[in-house]
Design a protein around this motif. Structure first.
Motif, PDB file in Angstrom:
ATOM      1  N   GLU A  24      12.151  16.607  63.383  1.00  0.00           N
ATOM      2  CA  GLU A  24      12.207  18.019  63.765  1.00  0.00           C
ATOM      3  C   GLU A  24      13.574  18.624  63.418  1.00  0.00           C
ATOM      4  N   ALA A  25      14.630  17.875  63.659  1.00  0.00           N
ATOM      5  CA  ALA A  25      15.964  18.378  63.324  1.00  0.00           C
ATOM      6  C   ALA A  25      16.136  18.516  61.818  1.00  0.00           C
ATOM      7  N   LEU A  26      15.620  17.538  61.055  1.00  0.00           N
ATOM      8  CA  LEU A  26      15.699  17.634  59.599  1.00  0.00           C
ATOM      9  C   LEU A  26      14.883  18.808  59.072  1.00  0.00           C
ATOM     10  N   LEU A  27      13.753  19.068  59.687  1.00  0.00           N
ATOM     11  CA  LEU A  27      12.936  20.211  59.267  1.00  0.00           C
ATOM     12  C   LEU A  27      13.697  21.519  59.483  1.00  0.00           C
ATOM     13  N   LYS A  28      14.424  21.618  60.600  1.00  0.00           N
ATOM     14  CA  LYS A  28      15.224  22.821  60.846  1.00  0.00           C
ATOM     15  C   LYS A  28      16.393  22.916  59.867  1.00  0.00           C
ATOM     16  N   GLY A  74      23.214  26.228  42.611  1.00  0.00           N
ATOM     17  CA  GLY A  74      23.072  24.794  42.376  1.00  0.00           C
ATOM     18  C   GLY A  74      23.538  23.937  43.544  1.00  0.00           C
ATOM     19  N   ASP A  75      24.665  24.297  44.153  1.00  0.00           N
ATOM     20  CA  ASP A  75      25.181  23.504  45.275  1.00  0.00           C
ATOM     21  C   ASP A  75      24.241  23.579  46.474  1.00  0.00           C
ATOM     22  N   ARG A  76      23.704  24.763  46.705  1.00  0.00           N
ATOM     23  CA  ARG A  76      22.795  24.907  47.843  1.00  0.00           C
ATOM     24  C   ARG A  76      21.499  24.130  47.596  1.00  0.00           C
ATOM     25  N   PHE A  77      21.021  24.151  46.367  1.00  0.00           N
ATOM     26  CA  PHE A  77      19.818  23.383  46.055  1.00  0.00           C
ATOM     27  C   PHE A  77      20.063  21.885  46.220  1.00  0.00           C
ATOM     28  N   LYS A  78      21.260  21.445  45.863  1.00  0.00           N
ATOM     29  CA  LYS A  78      21.583  20.026  46.007  1.00  0.00           C
ATOM     30  C   LYS A  78      21.511  19.608  47.473  1.00  0.00           C
ATOM     31  N   SER A  79      22.099  20.420  48.363  1.00  0.00           N
ATOM     32  CA  SER A  79      22.048  20.107  49.796  1.00  0.00           C
ATOM     33  C   SER A  79      20.613  20.173  50.313  1.00  0.00           C
ATOM     34  N   PHE A  80      19.874  21.169  49.839  1.00  0.00           N
ATOM     35  CA  PHE A  80      18.474  21.326  50.245  1.00  0.00           C
ATOM     36  C   PHE A  80      17.641  20.123  49.810  1.00  0.00           C
ATOM     37  N   ALA A  81      17.857  19.662  48.577  1.00  0.00           N
ATOM     38  CA  ALA A  81      17.102  18.518  48.068  1.00  0.00           C
ATOM     39  C   ALA A  81      17.428  17.242  48.843  1.00  0.00           C
ATOM     40  N   GLN A  82      18.712  17.036  49.175  1.00  0.00           N
ATOM     41  CA  GLN A  82      19.086  15.847  49.941  1.00  0.00           C
ATOM     42  C   GLN A  82      18.470  15.870  51.340  1.00  0.00           C
ATOM     43  N   ALA A  83      18.481  17.051  51.974  1.00  0.00           N
ATOM     44  CA  ALA A  83      17.864  17.161  53.296  1.00  0.00           C
ATOM     45  C   ALA A  83      16.355  16.923  53.219  1.00  0.00           C
ATOM     46  N   SER A  84      15.714  17.418  52.160  1.00  0.00           N
ATOM     47  CA  SER A  84      14.275  17.220  51.992  1.00  0.00           C
ATOM     48  C   SER A  84      13.941  15.755  51.774  1.00  0.00           C
ATOM     49  N   GLU A 144      18.974  15.347  41.471  1.00  0.00           N
ATOM     50  CA  GLU A 144      18.253  15.599  42.721  1.00  0.00           C
ATOM     51  C   GLU A 144      16.770  15.865  42.457  1.00  0.00           C
ATOM     52  N   PHE A 145      16.481  16.592  41.382  1.00  0.00           N
ATOM     53  CA  PHE A 145      15.090  16.888  41.035  1.00  0.00           C
ATOM     54  C   PHE A 145      14.342  15.601  40.709  1.00  0.00           C
ATOM     55  N   ARG A 146      15.011  14.702  39.978  1.00  0.00           N
ATOM     56  CA  ARG A 146      14.370  13.434  39.632  1.00  0.00           C
ATOM     57  C   ARG A 146      14.144  12.578  40.876  1.00  0.00           C
ATOM     58  N   ASP A 147      15.084  12.624  41.822  1.00  0.00           N
ATOM     59  CA  ASP A 147      14.897  11.885  43.072  1.00  0.00           C
ATOM     60  C   ASP A 147      13.694  12.418  43.846  1.00  0.00           C
ATOM     61  N   LEU A 148      13.507  13.723  43.833  1.00  0.00           N
ATOM     62  CA  LEU A 148      12.354  14.321  44.511  1.00  0.00           C
ATOM     63  C   LEU A 148      11.044  13.852  43.877  1.00  0.00           C
ATOM     64  N   GLN A 149      11.013  13.793  42.558  1.00  0.00           N
ATOM     65  CA  GLN A 149       9.804  13.320  41.872  1.00  0.00           C
ATOM     66  C   GLN A 149       9.521  11.859  42.200  1.00  0.00           C
ATOM     67  N   THR A 150      10.598  11.043  42.240  1.00  0.00           N
ATOM     68  CA  THR A 150      10.420   9.628  42.576  1.00  0.00           C
ATOM     69  C   THR A 150       9.863   9.468  43.986  1.00  0.00           C
TER      70      THR A 150
END
Length: 500
Positions: A408-412, A426-436, A478-484
Motif C-alpha cells: 500500500e505504501a509503495l502504491l502511494k 527522465g529522472d522522474r521516470f527513473k524513480s517511478f520505474a524503480q518504485a514500480s 529501467e524500461f528493460r527492467d520493467l519488461q523483464t
C-alpha cells in the motif's frame, strides 16, 4: 560564592531587629546587586540603592556607629558606591540622572558613554576635545572620539600615542574593517588585539568570524575554541565549531560540539538538523531520530529532510538483517561431567554467556530503533509528504514483515510520481520505474506466500500500462527492467502458486 548562594545569609541579617551599620549596608549592597539582574526586581533595587547612598553619605551618622566591624567586611568606598549607582541608573534607562553623578566624580569615559546613549553627539565631542587638550596622549580619549565620530583616523591616532599598545583601538579598527568587507585585514587586526589582551571572549569570537569570512578555517576554529574556553555558555560559538568540524569531515568532534551548542540553543531547528546528520555519521541512530523529531516539533511537520531519513533507513536495515542472520549462542554444561572439566570450561562458558547477552542487547537496540523510526515515519505520512517518504515507509513495513502495508505504501509512492510531466522527465521516470519494480516484486512475494493470483494480475496490469506509455524511454535500463519483470509475472500467471 555566587550571588544566589548569599541570599539566605542576607535574609538572616535582614530578619534581625537590629544589626551593625556596616554589616547592614553590605547586605543591602549584595541584595541590590542580585536583584538588579532580574527584570522584576530591578526597579526595587534602584530605590534601595538610592536610599543606601543617601544613608551612607548622611553626615549625621557618627564614627561610633560606622566603626564596628568595618575591618571585618568588604565595603566599597563612597565614590565606588556612587559609581555603581550611576551604572545602575544607566541600565535602568535613566542616563540623565547618571550624568550628574559621573560629572561630579569626573568619570569621563562613563560620561561620554551616557552622552552617546542620549544621542548628544555634540556634547560628547566637546567634552572629549576638552579632555584631549589636557591629556593629548590618552589613547582611551582618542578611541572614544572615534566611537562618537565613526572616524578610523581617531583609532589610528590612539595607536600612535600608545605605541601600538592600545588593544581597544585595534579592536575598533578590526570591527570597522569587518563592516566594510575587508575580512583579511580584520582578521590580522583581531589577532594583534588578542595578543595584547587575550581575556576577551567576544574578541575571540569576532576573530573566528573574520577568519571564517576570509576562508581561513583553521584560524576560525582556533578563535571559536578560545571563545568557548573563556565563555563555555556561548552556544553560537559551539555551533560554529561544530560546523567547522563538519567542513573538515570530523564527525566525532562535530557531534560533541553540537551537543554543547544544543544546551544553549535548543530552539534552533537548523541546529537540530545538522546534529542529526552528524549523529548518523558517528552511528548514533537514536540521537539522529530524536533530532528529526525535534525538527518536526519546531516546524510543525513542515521541515522534512528525506536525505537523513534515507541514511537512517539504510543503517536500520543493515542492523535488522545482521540481527536476523546471527545465530543464538548457547553453552552446553552437560559435556562437563566432573569438577575438573567444569573448572576448565568456566572461563569459556562465562565468555559465551557474555556474548549471548551482548547479542540480545544489540537485538533489543535494533528493535527500539525500528519502532522509533516507524513512529517518526507515521507522523510524517499523516501530514502532506512526498514520494520519497512513502518509499521509506514501505521499506519500514518490509522490515516489520508486513507485506500488505508495504504494498500500500509503495502504491502511494508510485501515485505520487504520476503526473503530466512523468513521461517528459527522465529522472522522474527513473524513480517511478524503480518504485514500480519494488511494488511488483512485493506483489509477487505476497502471491507466493498466500497462493493468491490477484496480486499477480495487479502487477501484470501495472507493468503493461507503464510499458505502453513509456515508449520514449525504450532505450533506458529501467524500461528493460520493467519488461523483464513483466515476463516473470507472465510466467507465474501461467503456473499460479499454490497456497501453503
Amino acid at each position: 560564592m555566587q550571588r544566589w548562594d548569599m541570599a539566605p545569609y542576607i535574609e538572616a541579617i535582614d530578619s534581625q531587629q537590629s544589626s551593625y551599620f556596616i554589616i547592614q549596608s553590605v547586605c543591602d549592597i549584595l541584595r541590590i546587586r542580585w536583584e538588579s539582574t532580574r527584570s522584576r526586581t530591578k526597579e526595587r533595587a534602584l530605590l534601595m540603592m538610592d536610599k543606601l547612598v543617601q544613608r551612607i553619605c548622611d553626615p549625621s551618622l557618627g564614627v561610633a556607629q560606622r566603626i564596628p566591624f568595618c575591618f571585618g567586611v568588604y565595603s566599597p568606598t563612597i565614590p565606588a558606591l556612587r559609581k555603581e549607582y550611576g551604572e545602575l541608573l544607566v541600565r535602568c534607562g535613566l542616563s540623565g540622572e547618571a550624568v550628574k553623578i559621573f560629572e561630579d566624580l569626573e568619570l569621563w569615559d562613563n560620561l561620554i558613554f551616557c552622552y552617546r546613549l542620549m544621542e548628544k553627539k555634540a556634547a560628547a565631542v566637546e567634552l572629549i576635545k576638552k579632555r584631549l587638550s589636557e591629556m593629548p596622549n590618552d589613547p582611551r580619549l582618542w578611541c572614544s572620539l572615534g566611537d562618537v565620530t565613526n572616524n578610523d583616523a581617531c583609532y589610528e591616532k590612539a595607536l600612535e600615542v600608545s605605541n601600538s599598545r592600545s588593544a581597544r583601538a585595534k579592536r575598533c579598527l578590526a570591527r570597522s574593517a569587518y563592516n566594510r568587507g575587508d575580512y583579511e585585514t580584520s582578521k590580522v587586526l583581531w589577532e594583534s588585539a588578542m595578543a595584547l589582551n587575550s581575556l576577551y571572549p567576544d574578541g575571540w569570537f569576532a576573530l573566528g568570524a573574520a577568519a571564517l569570512k576570509a576562508r581561513d578555517v583553521e584560524k576560525a576554529l582556533d578563535g571559536f575554541t578560545r571563545a568557548v574556553q573563556l565563555d563555555p555558555d556561548n552556544g553560537e560559538a559551539w555551533n560554529n565549531i561544530a560546523c567547522l568540524h563538519m567542513i573538515k569531515k570530523r564527525s566525532k568532534e562535530a557531534f560533541i560540539a553540537f551537543k554543547e551548542a544544543l544546551k544553549f540553543k535548543r530552539d534552533s531547528w537548523q541546529l537540530w538538523e545538522n546534529y542529526g546528520h552528524v549523529a548518523v555519521d558517528v552511528g548514533n541512530i537514536g540521537q539522529a531520530l530524536e533530532a528529526i523529531q525535534k525538527v518536526l516539533d519546531m516546524t510543525r511537520n513542515k521541515r522534512i529532510d528525506a536525505e537523513i531519513l534515507k541514511r537512517i533507513m539504510i543503517e536500520v536495515e543493515r542492523r535488522a538483517s545482521t540481527d536476523h542472520s546471527r545465530s543464538p549462542m548457547t553453552t552446553n554444561d552437560d559435556n562437563c561431567a566432573d569438577q575438573s572439566c567444569t573448572d576448565d570450561c568456566g572461563v569459556d562458558g562465562l565468555n559465551e554467556s557474555r556474548h549471548a547477552d551482548s547479542g540480545l542487547g544489540r537485538s533489543r537496540e535494533t528493535e527500539y530503533l525500528v519502532e522509533f523510526l516507524g513512529k517518526v515515519l507515521r507522523r510524517i505520512v499523516q501530514s502532506d509528504c512526498g514520494a520519497d517518504i512513502w518509499g521509506l515507509y514501505a521499506r519500514w513495513h518490509k522490515i516489520k514483515g508486513d507485506l500488505r502495508m508495504c504494498s500500500e505504501a509503495l502504491l502511494k509512492e508510485v501515485r505520487s510520481y504520476q503526473g503530466s510531466d512523468l513521461w517528459k522527465d527522465g529522472d522522474r521516470f527513473k524513480s517511478f520505474a524503480q518504485a514500480s519494480l519494488e511494488l511488483c516484486k512485493v506483489y509477487v512475494e505476497i502471491s507466493s506466500s498466500t497462493g493468491s493470483v490477484r496480486e499477480l494480475h495487479a502487477a501484470d496490469m501495472h507493468l503493461r500500462s507503464i510499458i505502453k506509455q513509456a515508449s520514449s524511454f525504450a532505450d533506458t535500463e529501467e524500461f528493460r527492467d520493467l519488461q523483464t519483470c513483466l515476463d516473470e509475472v507472465k510466467m507465474k500467471l501461467q503456473s499460479p502458486p499454490v497456497a501453503p
